[in-house]
Scaffold this motif. Structure first.
Motif, PDB file in Angstrom:
ATOM      1  N   ASP A 111     -18.900 -42.278   4.326  1.00 21.33           N
ATOM      2  CA  ASP A 111     -18.046 -41.472   5.413  1.00 21.33           C
ATOM      3  C   ASP A 111     -18.681 -40.406   5.952  1.00 21.33           C
ATOM      4  O   ASP A 111     -18.501 -40.317   6.975  1.00 21.33           O
ATOM      5  N   VAL A 112     -19.394 -39.631   5.294  1.00 21.72           N
ATOM      6  CA  VAL A 112     -19.934 -38.781   5.897  1.00 21.72           C
ATOM      7  C   VAL A 112     -20.990 -38.900   6.994  1.00 21.72           C
ATOM      8  O   VAL A 112     -20.966 -38.509   8.300  1.00 21.72           O
ATOM      9  N   LEU A 113     -21.900 -40.028   6.846  1.00 20.55           N
ATOM     10  CA  LEU A 113     -22.633 -40.745   7.588  1.00 20.55           C
ATOM     11  C   LEU A 113     -22.145 -41.333   8.705  1.00 20.55           C
ATOM     12  O   LEU A 113     -22.500 -41.027  10.075  1.00 20.55           O
ATOM     13  N   ASN A 114     -20.913 -41.982   8.705  1.00 22.00           N
ATOM     14  CA  ASN A 114     -20.409 -42.685   9.585  1.00 22.00           C
ATOM     15  C   ASN A 114     -19.832 -41.536  10.614  1.00 22.00           C
ATOM     16  O   ASN A 114     -19.822 -41.677  11.907  1.00 22.00           O
ATOM     17  N   ASP A 115     -19.209 -40.355  10.077  1.00 23.32           N
ATOM     18  CA  ASP A 115     -18.843 -39.218  10.890  1.00 23.32           C
ATOM     19  C   ASP A 115     -20.017 -38.678  11.714  1.00 23.32           C
ATOM     20  O   ASP A 115     -19.713 -38.554  12.883  1.00 23.32           O
ATOM     21  N   TYR A 116     -20.888 -38.543  11.109  1.00 23.72           N
ATOM     22  CA  TYR A 116     -22.341 -37.891  12.102  1.00 23.72           C
ATOM     23  C   TYR A 116     -22.747 -38.908  13.076  1.00 23.72           C
ATOM     24  O   TYR A 116     -22.936 -38.577  14.014  1.00 23.72           O
ATOM     25  N   VAL A 117     -22.747 -40.467  12.838  1.00 26.99           N
ATOM     26  CA  VAL A 117     -23.283 -41.163  13.809  1.00 26.99           C
ATOM     27  C   VAL A 117     -22.225 -41.017  14.927  1.00 26.99           C
ATOM     28  O   VAL A 117     -22.770 -40.969  16.101  1.00 26.99           O
ATOM     29  N   LYS A 118     -20.908 -41.106  14.741  1.00 28.22           N
ATOM     30  CA  LYS A 118     -20.003 -41.120  15.679  1.00 28.22           C
ATOM     31  C   LYS A 118     -20.302 -39.593  16.573  1.00 28.22           C
ATOM     32  O   LYS A 118     -20.414 -40.109  17.981  1.00 28.22           O
ATOM     33  N   SER A 119     -20.566 -38.581  15.906  1.00 31.78           N
ATOM     34  CA  SER A 119     -20.674 -37.291  16.487  1.00 31.78           C
ATOM     35  C   SER A 119     -22.092 -37.308  17.610  1.00 31.78           C
ATOM     36  O   SER A 119     -22.403 -36.441  18.358  1.00 31.78           O
ATOM     37  N   ILE A 120     -23.086 -38.358  17.286  1.00 27.96           N
ATOM     38  CA  ILE A 120     -24.033 -38.189  18.064  1.00 27.96           C
ATOM     39  C   ILE A 120     -24.388 -39.336  18.936  1.00 27.96           C
ATOM     40  O   ILE A 120     -24.990 -39.725  19.521  1.00 27.96           O
ATOM     41  N   GLY A 121     -23.000 -39.948  19.119  1.00 19.41           N
ATOM     42  CA  GLY A 121     -22.850 -40.962  20.262  1.00 19.41           C
ATOM     43  C   GLY A 121     -23.258 -42.281  19.895  1.00 19.41           C
ATOM     44  O   GLY A 121     -23.376 -43.314  20.790  1.00 19.41           O
TER      45      GLY A 121
END
Length: 163
Positions: A111-121
């Motif tokens: 979940d942390v990684l998926n949120d990060y990935v969205k935040s970097i486009g």
């Protein structure tokens, strides 16, 4: 023990501690070939091109870690994934210290990684797991990934996923 109960370090990660956790996890796995291998030089290079490591600690004990790796068109094509590297990231090694397995930490780190990935486009994520690693595969599928390829490599039968 939940991920939120642990201390997160995601900037200036201590690579010595990362490799200590990696070696501990490998030494205590029934099937160590399930976890991919990276040299320190490879990890340092990946970090310079946008890779990111999250380390989680219980006091001073490294408990778990997840590694974001920028995807490459070469790797995506190898796994029959028709997405461009500019919109696709990659889930690298995800590790949990054996004493903490069973607490949902792998799922929480996804979940942390998926949120990060969205935040970097990034729009998509790619990863792979050893085909016999049913717990990781269940978590990857539960996180919304779908199977896109199955193949053999030096680590044995592998399954590739994309989200």
């Amino acid at each position: 023990m939940k991920l939120i109960d642990l201390k997160e370090v995601s900037d200036n990660v201590n690579l010595d501690e990362y490799f200590d956790l990696y070696n501990y996890v490998i030494d205590n796995m029934e099937h160590p070939q399930w976890l991919g291998t990276f040299t320190r030089d490879e990890i340092e290079q990946l970090l310079t091109i946008g890779g990111k490591i999250w380390m989680y600690y219980d006091k001073d004990i490294p408990v778990c870690s997840v590694f974001y790796i920028p995807a490459s068109n070469k790797s995506l094509k190898k796994h029959n994934i028709d997405y461009d590297e500019s919109i696709t990231g990659s889930l690298g090694p995800i590790m949990v210290r054996k004493e903490y397995v069973g607490n949902g930490l792998q799922m929480a780190m996804l979940d942390v990684l998926n949120d990060y990935v969205k935040s970097i486009g990034k729009e998509h994520m790619f990863t792979k797991a050893h085909s016999d690693n049913v717990y990781s595969i269940q978590n990857i599928l539960k996180a919304g990934y779908k199977i896109v390829d199955e193949y053999e490599n030096e680590r044995g039968p592998m399954t590739a996923f994309v989200k």
